[in-house]
Design an enzyme around this catalytic site. Sequence first.
Site: not given
Length: 250
Positions: A147, A153-155
């Site tokens: 991160q 979007a990462y989650s």
Amino acid sequence: MNLQLRGKTALVTGASMGIGKAIARGLAAEGVTVCITARREPLLKELANEIVAGGGPEPRIAVVDIMDEDAPQRLAREALASLGQVDILINCAGGSRPLPIDAPEEKWVEAMTLNFTRVRQLSHALLPDMIKLGWGRIINITGKQEQERLNAAYSAKAGVHAWAKGLSKEVGKYGITVNSIPPRRIISEQILCNNPEPVRKEFAARHIPVGRFGQPKELACLAVFLSSPIAGYISGTVIPVDGGLRRYTF
């Protein structure tokens, strides 16, 4: 190496540009009949013409907005009707969603729907037929988990990795593998728009061991391999394609 893919079928989402387009072309070059889907019909037709001109099987085209409420079920029906069966699913539709900490809830819902929920729903819509066939490949084009800032979007992509790992344990006995490929700096519309060439060169020189951004075909080759019968003992993995950028040891 003979990848033993000739005669197989595949559904590729997000196929109009970039990585999805490269994967569709790579599969078609191995004799796979692809159903290509995205929102922009002219780009899909252009890709279909390129595939045919290159000697590949004529693709099927499904113009679908993956964010439509009924999109996963409708897309599964269209792909099965046009291909007869779907041996390979490439989940490539998605997009980055950086958000401020006070972003409204609908922004988070949209990001999670696009990058996780639709991937899960489309996969589950096609799984019954793969189970009946006793063979299948599900490959998710995901994203990094290092991160740098808050990005919904990462989650969502982390959720895909966890879901795919669990799913691989459930469906392996049916001859189905499930794998995820997180790209990093692969040339795309978004990267070209947000990162001029001097910026890309400076970043690559400082952070990417191979010294450059990657090309879509350099990720596509891995996706095509994982789609093949000879990759049947590879499942539940997360394999980055990043030129060595990833900082984790494992």
